[in-house]
Design a protein around this motif. Sequence first.
Motif: not given
Length: 302
Positions: A174, A178, A181, A214, A217-218
């Motif tokens: 994940t 991050w 983005k 998860a 959803n990110n």
Amino acid sequence: MPFAMNKDVFITCAVTGSGSTQDRSPHVPRSPTQIAESAIDAAKAGAAIVHCHVRDPETGAPSRDLALYREVTERIRDADVDVVLNLTAGMGGDIVFGPTDAPLPVRDGTDMVGATERVAHIAECLPEICTLDCGTMNFAEADYVMTNTPGMLRAMGRIMTDLGVKPEIEAFDTGHLWFAKELVKEGVLDAPALVQLCMGVPWGAPDDLNTFMAMVNNVPEEWTFSAFALGRNQMAYAAAAVLAGGNVRVGLEDNLWLEKGVLATNAQLVERAVGVIESMGARVIGPAAVREKLGLTKRAPV
């Protein structure tokens, strides 16, 4: 987040990879001719995108040789079947440390070069897509670290964007999403981005469904994502990716087996994925539709 099934699915075939699979199956291609032929067969079976590494034709060891990439690229572009070309840019970031009481100097197998050299074959071949491994990670296959610092990723991402090659963000956890983005926010990468969710690669994100969701959803809603899992869960993740609104990756980079005791070819894995997707009521889209979806421009042979 509820499932939002994708009804128009593209398949990526990861043809050979850089792992130590070259002696575990006779179907893992080594030479540029073998890699290109396997990619072409995968395209004929239904893959819209082929993701290619190159290997030393004699030993099967992973390589960054520009001439090998050039030959693979031109053979695929000269073929009588259309396909979107995706070249790896993951090589050149490996550090193999010494034992825990004397980690330095680094050991044989270390291949750590600068950003320009890591994407030299991308500038040479200008594929439509290339990968950007969006973080540093330990691997279980060998005692090495896949090293991608924030500065290195910013530099590589800018080069890819300036070349007009669309980065495929390889997210192994994940935190990689991050940072991806952040790269889009900074303007290093264009939006909407393309993401590959890499599940079950030790020691990244495990391939259980809670972790997978998860990861999903990110991913920003307007981005396009694909997903895969290693080994025996490859086809299960073809179904899971479609159910979660994504696209599918299969191929010998991630899995050598068609079923227990039966070694697969890339084309057979693509055919099996087509069956999974269509049995779910979705359709498999081709390279022209992928180019329109992702804003890609087809390159002609040199």
